[in-house]
Design a protein around this motif. Structure first.
Motif, PDB file in Angstrom:
ATOM      1  N   LEU A   1       2.930 -13.753   9.628  1.00  0.00           N
ATOM      2  CA  LEU A   1       4.343 -13.460   9.372  1.00  0.00           C
ATOM      3  C   LEU A   1       4.487 -12.502   8.196  1.00  0.00           C
ATOM      4  O   LEU A   1       5.275 -11.542   8.245  1.00  0.00           O
ATOM      5  CB  LEU A   1       5.087 -14.767   9.094  1.00  0.00           C
ATOM      6  N   TRP A   2       3.715 -12.750   7.138  1.00  0.00           N
ATOM      7  CA  TRP A   2       3.737 -11.876   5.960  1.00  0.00           C
ATOM      8  C   TRP A   2       3.318 -10.450   6.338  1.00  0.00           C
ATOM      9  O   TRP A   2       3.968  -9.477   5.962  1.00  0.00           O
ATOM     10  CB  TRP A   2       2.803 -12.457   4.906  1.00  0.00           C
ATOM     11  N   PHE A   3       2.243 -10.339   7.109  1.00  0.00           N
ATOM     12  CA  PHE A   3       1.746  -9.026   7.530  1.00  0.00           C
ATOM     13  C   PHE A   3       2.763  -8.324   8.425  1.00  0.00           C
ATOM     14  O   PHE A   3       3.033  -7.129   8.274  1.00  0.00           O
ATOM     15  CB  PHE A   3       0.420  -9.195   8.264  1.00  0.00           C
TER      16      PHE A   3
ATOM     17  N   GLY B   1      -1.458  -0.468   1.062  1.00  0.00           N
ATOM     18  CA  GLY B   1      -2.278  -1.284   0.176  1.00  0.00           C
ATOM     19  C   GLY B   1      -1.972  -2.763   0.294  1.00  0.00           C
ATOM     20  O   GLY B   1      -2.887  -3.596   0.333  1.00  0.00           O
ATOM     21  N   LEU B   2      -0.692  -3.108   0.357  1.00  0.00           N
ATOM     22  CA  LEU B   2      -0.306  -4.514   0.479  1.00  0.00           C
ATOM     23  C   LEU B   2      -0.757  -5.084   1.818  1.00  0.00           C
ATOM     24  O   LEU B   2      -1.242  -6.220   1.889  1.00  0.00           O
ATOM     25  CB  LEU B   2       1.210  -4.663   0.326  1.00  0.00           C
ATOM     26  N   ARG B   3      -0.623  -4.311   2.881  1.00  0.00           N
ATOM     27  CA  ARG B   3      -1.033  -4.798   4.197  1.00  0.00           C
ATOM     28  C   ARG B   3      -2.541  -5.043   4.248  1.00  0.00           C
ATOM     29  O   ARG B   3      -3.004  -6.019   4.853  1.00  0.00           O
ATOM     30  CB  ARG B   3      -0.603  -3.792   5.289  1.00  0.00           C
ATOM     31  N   ILE B   4      -3.316  -4.178   3.590  1.00  0.00           N
ATOM     32  CA  ILE B   4      -4.766  -4.399   3.526  1.00  0.00           C
ATOM     33  C   ILE B   4      -5.075  -5.647   2.710  1.00  0.00           C
ATOM     34  O   ILE B   4      -5.945  -6.444   3.079  1.00  0.00           O
ATOM     35  CB  ILE B   4      -5.466  -3.163   2.930  1.00  0.00           C
ATOM     36  N   ALA B   5      -4.361  -5.841   1.604  1.00  0.00           N
ATOM     37  CA  ALA B   5      -4.567  -7.034   0.779  1.00  0.00           C
ATOM     38  C   ALA B   5      -4.276  -8.310   1.569  1.00  0.00           C
ATOM     39  O   ALA B   5      -5.000  -9.313   1.438  1.00  0.00           O
ATOM     40  CB  ALA B   5      -3.692  -6.968  -0.471  1.00  0.00           C
TER      41      ALA B   5
ATOM     42  N   PRO C   1      -2.809   0.506  14.373  1.00  0.00           N
ATOM     43  CA  PRO C   1      -3.614   1.725  14.561  1.00  0.00           C
ATOM     44  C   PRO C   1      -3.614   2.625  13.334  1.00  0.00           C
ATOM     45  O   PRO C   1      -4.580   3.367  13.110  1.00  0.00           O
ATOM     46  CB  PRO C   1      -2.947   2.410  15.764  1.00  0.00           C
ATOM     47  N   GLU C   2      -2.552   2.563  12.527  1.00  0.00           N
ATOM     48  CA  GLU C   2      -2.502   3.398  11.326  1.00  0.00           C
ATOM     49  C   GLU C   2      -3.526   2.930  10.285  1.00  0.00           C
ATOM     50  O   GLU C   2      -4.059   3.746   9.511  1.00  0.00           O
ATOM     51  CB  GLU C   2      -1.085   3.405  10.729  1.00  0.00           C
ATOM     52  N   LEU C   3      -3.819   1.639  10.269  1.00  0.00           N
ATOM     53  CA  LEU C   3      -4.880   1.136   9.394  1.00  0.00           C
ATOM     54  C   LEU C   3      -6.256   1.403  10.009  1.00  0.00           C
ATOM     55  O   LEU C   3      -7.206   1.760   9.307  1.00  0.00           O
ATOM     56  CB  LEU C   3      -4.703  -0.359   9.152  1.00  0.00           C
ATOM     57  N   TRP C   4      -6.357   1.236  11.295  1.00  0.00           N
ATOM     58  CA  TRP C   4      -7.625   1.458  11.997  1.00  0.00           C
ATOM     59  C   TRP C   4      -8.109   2.896  11.827  1.00  0.00           C
ATOM     60  O   TRP C   4      -9.310   3.156  11.798  1.00  0.00           O
ATOM     61  CB  TRP C   4      -7.466   1.130  13.472  1.00  0.00           C
TER      62      TRP C   4
ATOM     63  N   VAL D   1     -15.380  -3.882   8.087  1.00  0.00           N
ATOM     64  CA  VAL D   1     -14.211  -3.083   8.450  1.00  0.00           C
ATOM     65  C   VAL D   1     -13.100  -3.274   7.423  1.00  0.00           C
ATOM     66  O   VAL D   1     -12.431  -2.318   7.009  1.00  0.00           O
ATOM     67  CB  VAL D   1     -13.722  -3.442   9.868  1.00  0.00           C
ATOM     68  N   LEU D   2     -12.915  -4.509   6.972  1.00  0.00           N
ATOM     69  CA  LEU D   2     -11.855  -4.782   6.001  1.00  0.00           C
ATOM     70  C   LEU D   2     -12.164  -4.174   4.636  1.00  0.00           C
ATOM     71  O   LEU D   2     -11.318  -3.493   4.042  1.00  0.00           O
ATOM     72  CB  LEU D   2     -11.643  -6.292   5.876  1.00  0.00           C
ATOM     73  N   PHE D   3     -13.362  -4.417   4.119  1.00  0.00           N
ATOM     74  CA  PHE D   3     -13.691  -3.960   2.770  1.00  0.00           C
ATOM     75  C   PHE D   3     -14.105  -2.495   2.726  1.00  0.00           C
ATOM     76  O   PHE D   3     -13.662  -1.741   1.856  1.00  0.00           O
ATOM     77  CB  PHE D   3     -14.803  -4.830   2.171  1.00  0.00           C
ATOM     78  N   ARG D   4     -15.002  -2.100   3.620  1.00  0.00           N
ATOM     79  CA  ARG D   4     -15.517  -0.737   3.570  1.00  0.00           C
ATOM     80  C   ARG D   4     -14.713   0.219   4.446  1.00  0.00           C
ATOM     81  O   ARG D   4     -14.638   1.420   4.172  1.00  0.00           O
ATOM     82  CB  ARG D   4     -16.988  -0.722   3.996  1.00  0.00           C
ATOM     83  N   GLY D   5     -14.127  -0.293   5.519  1.00  0.00           N
ATOM     84  CA  GLY D   5     -13.330   0.560   6.382  1.00  0.00           C
ATOM     85  C   GLY D   5     -11.925   0.765   5.844  1.00  0.00           C
ATOM     86  O   GLY D   5     -11.532   1.875   5.486  1.00  0.00           O
ATOM     87  N   LEU D   6     -11.153  -0.327   5.735  1.00  0.00           N
ATOM     88  CA  LEU D   6      -9.756  -0.208   5.322  1.00  0.00           C
ATOM     89  C   LEU D   6      -9.610   0.012   3.824  1.00  0.00           C
ATOM     90  O   LEU D   6      -8.982   0.974   3.383  1.00  0.00           O
ATOM     91  CB  LEU D   6      -8.984  -1.461   5.745  1.00  0.00           C
ATOM     92  N   LEU D   7     -10.176  -0.901   3.014  1.00  0.00           N
ATOM     93  CA  LEU D   7      -9.979  -0.811   1.563  1.00  0.00           C
ATOM     94  C   LEU D   7     -10.615   0.454   0.987  1.00  0.00           C
ATOM     95  O   LEU D   7      -9.952   1.229   0.285  1.00  0.00           O
ATOM     96  CB  LEU D   7     -10.556  -2.057   0.883  1.00  0.00           C
ATOM     97  N   GLN D   8     -11.898   0.668   1.264  1.00  0.00           N
ATOM     98  CA  GLN D   8     -12.559   1.840   0.712  1.00  0.00           C
ATOM     99  C   GLN D   8     -11.960   3.135   1.262  1.00  0.00           C
ATOM    100  O   GLN D   8     -11.799   4.120   0.533  1.00  0.00           O
ATOM    101  CB  GLN D   8     -14.060   1.779   0.990  1.00  0.00           C
ATOM    102  N   GLY D   9     -11.615   3.128   2.547  1.00  0.00           N
ATOM    103  CA  GLY D   9     -10.987   4.305   3.139  1.00  0.00           C
ATOM    104  C   GLY D   9      -9.637   4.605   2.503  1.00  0.00           C
ATOM    105  O   GLY D   9      -9.300   5.769   2.253  1.00  0.00           O
ATOM    106  N   HIS D  10      -8.855   3.574   2.234  1.00  0.00           N
ATOM    107  CA  HIS D  10      -7.551   3.762   1.592  1.00  0.00           C
ATOM    108  C   HIS D  10      -7.716   4.246   0.161  1.00  0.00           C
ATOM    109  O   HIS D  10      -6.999   5.158  -0.290  1.00  0.00           O
ATOM    110  CB  HIS D  10      -6.782   2.443   1.620  1.00  0.00           C
TER     111      HIS D  10
END
Length: 240
Positions: A24-26, A35-39, A94-97, A157-166
Motif C-alpha cells: 500500500l505504501w509503495f 528514492g523513496l520507492r526504492i527504499a 518499469p521505470e525502476l526496472w 537487483v534491489l541493491f546493485r540494480g535499483l539503488l546503485q543505478g539511481h
C-alpha cells in the motif's frame, strides 16, 4: 511435497500483514519519488529475509556457515518466489526496472568474473568451517542452488540494480558503488544485532561482500554481482 507447501503457506500468511502495508505504501507513493520507492522495496525485502529466522528456514551456524532448512522443496519454492517477485517488479514498476544494468563488457565475461569472485570469497570460508559435500544430498544442493540464485538475484537487483543505478544519476559511479555497499551492510544490522545476535562479524562480512558486488556491478553489471553473491551463499550453506 505437502510439508513443503505447508511451510511456504505459513511463511506467506505470516508475512501478509506486513507485506500488505508495504504494498500500500509503495502503491500510493508518487512515481517521481524514485528514492523513496526504492527504499520501500529494500525495507520490504528485509522483512522477507529476516522473518525466515524465527520461522526456522535458516540460521547462522558456527564458524562461517549458514544453516538452511533441510527440505529441498522449500528451498526451491523460496527461490522461485524470489524470481516471481522480480517478474512482478518488472511489470508494475518499469521505470525502476530501467535502472537495472544487467551487463557491461559482455555477459559471459561478467558471469565468469562473478563466479571467480564468489569462489574467492566463499571457498576460504567453506574450508574454514570444514563444510564437506557429504553433509548434503544432491537434491538439497540443487534446491539450495535455486534459492541462492533466485534470492540473491532479487537482492542484487534491489541493491546493485535499483539503488546503485539511481545513485549513479546523482553522484560519481565509484561513490554510488560505495554507498550501495554501505547500504547493503547496514541493512544487515537488524539481522546481525537483534535477529541472530552474531554481531559485528556479519556486518564486516556483508560490507566486504557488498564492496565486491558493487564493484562488479560498476564494471560488469548486475549479472556478475548476482553470480558472485549466489556462489558465496551456496558455498557456505549447510542443511539444518
Amino acid at each position: 511435497m505437502i510439508s513443503a507447501a505447508a511451510s511456504l503457506g505459513h511463511y506467506f500468511f505470516y508475512l501478509l500483514p506486513g507485506l500488505g502495508l508495504y504494498a500500500l505504501w509503495f502503491g500510493l507513493t508518487p512515481r517521481h519519488l524514485v528514492g523513496l520507492r526504492i527504499a520501500i522495496l529494500l525495507l520490504g525485502f528485509i522483512l522477507l529475509r529476516d522473518v525466515m529466522t524465527p520461522l526456522q528456514f535458516w540460521s547462522l551456524g558456527p564458524g562461517a556457515q549458514i544453516g538452511f532448512i533441510a527440505n529441498p522443496l522449500v528451498l526451491a519454492g523460496l527461490g522461485l518466489l524470489s524470481l516471481g517477485t522480480l517478474a512482478c517488479l518488472a511489470r508494475i514498476a518499469p521505470e525502476l526496472w530501467a535502472l537495472v544494468v544487467w551487463e557491461r563488457r559482455g555477459w559471459l565475461v561478467g558471469l565468469a568474473l562473478g563466479l571467480f569472485a564468489g569462489l574467492a570469497l566463499g571457498l576460504p570460508l567453506r574450508l574454514h568451517a570444514g563444510i564437506g559435500l557429504e553433509q548434503a544430498s544432491g537434491s538439497w544442493l540443487l534446491g539450495m542452488a535455486l534459492l541462492a540464485l533466485g534470492g540473491n538475484a532479487l537482492e542484487e537487483v534491489l541493491f546493485r540494480g535499483l539503488l546503485q543505478g539511481h545513485l549513479e544519476q546523482a553522484c560519481e559511479p565509484w561513490r554510488a558503488a560505495l554507498l550501495s555497499a554501505l547500504a547493503f551492510a547496514a541493512c544487515h544490522g537488524f539481522l546481525a544485532l537483534s535477529v541472530t545476535g552474531v554481531g559485528w562479524p556479519v556486518l564486516l562480512f556483508t560490507l566486504l561482500e557488498g564492496l565486491v558486488c558493487a564493484g562488479l556491478r560498476l564494471r560488469h553489471g548486475v549479472l556478475a554481482a548476482t553470480a558472485a553473491h549466489a556462489t558465496v551463499i551456496w558455498l557456505i550453506a549447510v542443511p539444518m
